[in-house]
Design a protein around this motif. Structure first.
Motif, PDB file in Angstrom:
ATOM      1  N   THR A 146       0.791  -1.500  -0.015  1.00 27.49           N
ATOM      2  CA  THR A 146      -0.133   0.027   0.117  1.00 27.49           C
ATOM      3  C   THR A 146       0.844   1.316  -0.037  1.00 27.49           C
ATOM      4  O   THR A 146       0.559   2.038  -0.920  1.00 27.49           O
ATOM      5  CB  THR A 146      -0.973  -0.025   1.126  1.00 27.49           C
ATOM      6  OG1 THR A 146      -1.743  -1.166   1.191  1.00 27.49           O
ATOM      7  CG2 THR A 146      -1.709   1.302   1.390  1.00 27.49           C
ATOM      8  N   MET A 147       1.811   1.332   0.882  1.00 20.62           N
ATOM      9  CA  MET A 147       2.620   2.418   0.899  1.00 20.62           C
ATOM     10  C   MET A 147       3.935   2.601   0.084  1.00 20.62           C
ATOM     11  O   MET A 147       4.279   3.620  -0.020  1.00 20.62           O
ATOM     12  CB  MET A 147       3.075   2.545   2.406  1.00 20.62           C
ATOM     13  CG  MET A 147       2.021   2.556   3.592  1.00 20.62           C
ATOM     14  SD  MET A 147       1.182   4.274   3.463  1.00 20.62           S
ATOM     15  CE  MET A 147       2.648   5.407   3.880  1.00 20.62           C
ATOM     16  N   GLY A 191      -4.596  13.355   1.109  1.00 26.61           N
ATOM     17  CA  GLY A 191      -4.998  13.410  -0.075  1.00 26.61           C
ATOM     18  C   GLY A 191      -4.515  12.042  -0.971  1.00 26.61           C
ATOM     19  O   GLY A 191      -4.673  12.234  -2.417  1.00 26.61           O
ATOM     20  N   PHE A 192      -4.155  11.118  -0.287  1.00 31.75           N
ATOM     21  CA  PHE A 192      -3.563   9.958  -0.828  1.00 31.75           C
ATOM     22  C   PHE A 192      -4.655   8.807  -1.287  1.00 31.75           C
ATOM     23  O   PHE A 192      -4.232   7.603  -1.714  1.00 31.75           O
ATOM     24  CB  PHE A 192      -2.394   9.285  -0.224  1.00 31.75           C
ATOM     25  CG  PHE A 192      -1.185  10.453  -0.332  1.00 31.75           C
ATOM     26  CD1 PHE A 192      -0.553  11.234  -1.492  1.00 31.75           C
ATOM     27  CD2 PHE A 192      -0.431  10.584   0.977  1.00 31.75           C
ATOM     28  CE1 PHE A 192       0.280  11.950  -1.326  1.00 31.75           C
ATOM     29  CE2 PHE A 192       0.475  11.369   1.065  1.00 31.75           C
ATOM     30  CZ  PHE A 192       1.049  12.196  -0.292  1.00 31.75           C
ATOM     31  N   ILE A 197      -3.966   3.068  -4.635  1.00 31.52           N
ATOM     32  CA  ILE A 197      -3.649   2.979  -3.401  1.00 31.52           C
ATOM     33  C   ILE A 197      -5.151   2.731  -2.366  1.00 31.52           C
ATOM     34  O   ILE A 197      -4.941   1.982  -1.460  1.00 31.52           O
ATOM     35  CB  ILE A 197      -3.007   4.243  -2.753  1.00 31.52           C
ATOM     36  CG1 ILE A 197      -1.501   4.467  -3.442  1.00 31.52           C
ATOM     37  CG2 ILE A 197      -2.949   4.532  -1.260  1.00 31.52           C
ATOM     38  CD1 ILE A 197      -0.841   5.439  -2.806  1.00 31.52           C
ATOM     39  N   ALA A 198      -5.972   3.573  -2.549  1.00 30.59           N
ATOM     40  CA  ALA A 198      -7.291   3.127  -2.101  1.00 30.59           C
ATOM     41  C   ALA A 198      -7.634   1.781  -2.279  1.00 30.59           C
ATOM     42  O   ALA A 198      -8.124   1.032  -1.020  1.00 30.59           O
ATOM     43  CB  ALA A 198      -8.259   4.094  -2.419  1.00 30.59           C
ATOM     44  N   ALA A 229       7.329  -0.451 -11.817  1.00 33.55           N
ATOM     45  CA  ALA A 229       6.525   0.790 -10.970  1.00 33.55           C
ATOM     46  C   ALA A 229       6.222   1.976 -11.543  1.00 33.55           C
ATOM     47  O   ALA A 229       6.937   2.554 -12.343  1.00 33.55           O
ATOM     48  CB  ALA A 229       7.485   0.720  -9.636  1.00 33.55           C
ATOM     49  N   LYS A 230       4.975   2.240 -11.390  1.00 39.45           N
ATOM     50  CA  LYS A 230       4.467   3.449 -11.744  1.00 39.45           C
ATOM     51  C   LYS A 230       4.825   4.771 -10.758  1.00 39.45           C
ATOM     52  O   LYS A 230       5.098   4.416  -9.678  1.00 39.45           O
ATOM     53  CB  LYS A 230       2.830   3.659 -12.066  1.00 39.45           C
ATOM     54  CG  LYS A 230       2.367   2.445 -12.962  1.00 39.45           C
ATOM     55  CD  LYS A 230       0.907   2.671 -13.165  1.00 39.45           C
ATOM     56  CE  LYS A 230       0.702   1.563 -14.187  1.00 39.45           C
ATOM     57  NZ  LYS A 230      -1.024   1.604 -14.212  1.00 39.45           N
ATOM     58  N   SER A 231       4.704   5.815 -11.177  1.00 39.33           N
ATOM     59  CA  SER A 231       4.832   7.131 -10.362  1.00 39.33           C
ATOM     60  C   SER A 231       3.727   7.142  -9.538  1.00 39.33           C
ATOM     61  O   SER A 231       2.807   6.519  -9.738  1.00 39.33           O
ATOM     62  CB  SER A 231       5.051   8.256 -11.209  1.00 39.33           C
ATOM     63  OG  SER A 231       3.849   8.748 -11.802  1.00 39.33           O
ATOM     64  N   LEU A 232       3.925   7.817  -8.266  1.00 33.30           N
ATOM     65  CA  LEU A 232       3.004   8.052  -7.490  1.00 33.30           C
ATOM     66  C   LEU A 232       1.719   8.753  -8.102  1.00 33.30           C
ATOM     67  O   LEU A 232       0.473   8.306  -7.850  1.00 33.30           O
ATOM     68  CB  LEU A 232       3.178   8.794  -6.061  1.00 33.30           C
ATOM     69  CG  LEU A 232       2.179   9.343  -5.138  1.00 33.30           C
ATOM     70  CD1 LEU A 232       1.650   8.177  -4.620  1.00 33.30           C
ATOM     71  CD2 LEU A 232       2.849  10.401  -4.301  1.00 33.30           C
ATOM     72  N   GLU A 233       2.038   9.600  -8.825  1.00 33.06           N
ATOM     73  CA  GLU A 233       0.643  10.331  -9.537  1.00 33.06           C
ATOM     74  C   GLU A 233       0.064   9.353 -10.538  1.00 33.06           C
ATOM     75  O   GLU A 233      -1.145   9.465 -10.388  1.00 33.06           O
ATOM     76  CB  GLU A 233       1.328  11.276 -10.269  1.00 33.06           C
ATOM     77  CG  GLU A 233       1.946  12.650  -9.626  1.00 33.06           C
ATOM     78  CD  GLU A 233       3.317  12.163  -9.172  1.00 33.06           C
ATOM     79  OE1 GLU A 233       4.129  13.119  -8.742  1.00 33.06           O
ATOM     80  OE2 GLU A 233       4.018  11.219  -9.752  1.00 33.06           O
TER      81      GLU A 233
END
Length: 252
Positions: A146-147, A191-192, A197-198, A229-233
């Motif tokens: 998740t993190m 706001g994450f 992630i949700a 891996a994708k970016s956080l955005e």
């Protein structure tokens, strides 16, 4: 001494029984001898006899020693299997997170262990106790899954925010990670809590409640996808405007 005497008497009575049968003696005689012979044989195991009953189909004896030895053998097998399975489940669950057995291989290996334990009729509560040893590892993996996009974000302010919540450099490892509710609160506060992630939080909470994986395919493919891996955005599925806002104000 009594057992030896009973053995000797049994041999003598058996010889008499054969003689009477071969010489055509009256039926009542050899039946009487046969009956005494049965008791003589039983007397050789007198200290083992637990119960002796008579019925229309004959005589039955329960030999306590043999029964206890059989029970002991099954119990010893179950105890050994439980210890072996517990260590195996723990070792499989704790296998290197990024190498060794894949998540699917781990699941299949543990399923084989469970089938083996059920085949020797190990009680379900003891099987559950064995399986529970993998729970801290799965819980840690859900937290990490998740993190990880947040901790590996290119934005240093986002990383610092995550470390304020839980400093991974000071982490004690398995069994010491935040729980899903605390993690959800952190994500929502900044706001994450959106996008993939949700979904992972929901997966984690579902596993916590049911000890089953809500999205098994995603769970088992998480290591392979982490290599791409994708970016956080991207993980958060943000629009261009939202991306710019995140970069400008990561604290939400």
């Amino acid at each position: 001494m009594m057992r030896v005497s009973a053995w000797v008497a049994s041999l003598i009575l058996f010889a008499v029984f054969i003689y009477l049968v071969l010489t055509g003696a009256e039926q009542v005689r050899f039946i009487s001898v046969a009956f005494v012979l049965v008791f003589a044989v039983l007397a050789t195991r007198l200290d083992d006899i637990q119960d002796l009953t008579f019925g229309p189909t004959g005589l039955a004896a329960k030999l306590a020693k043999q029964l206890e030895e059989a029970r002991a053998t099954v119990k010893q097998l179950q105890d050994f299997a439980e210890v072996f399975a517990a260590r195996s489940v723990q070792q499989i669950a704790g296998d290197n997170r990024m190498s060794g057995l894949s998540p699917k291989q781990k699941r299949e290996a543990i399923s084989e262990i469970v089938r083996g334990l059920k085949s020797i009729q190990l009680p379900d509560d003891r099987i559950e106790k064995v399986l529970s040893l993998s729970n801290p590892y799965d819980d840690y993996d859900y937290w990490s899954w998740t993190m990880s996009p947040i901790y590996s974000a290119e934005n240093k302010e986002v990383q610092n925010l995550a470390n304020q919540f839980y400093d991974i450099s000071a982490s004690k490892g398995i069994g010491h990670n935040p729980d899903p509710d605390a993690t959800e609160s952190f994500l929502k506060a900044h706001g994450f809590y959106r996008g993939e992630i949700a979904e992972r939080i929901i997966d984690w909470q579902y596993w916590k409640a049911n000890r089953k994986h809500r999205r098994l395919d995603e769970w088992e493919a998480r290591h392979e996808k982490r290599k791409q891996a994708k970016s956080l955005e991207d993980v958060l599925n943000l629009s261009q405007e939202q991306r710019a806002n995140l970069m400008a104000n990561p604290a939400g």
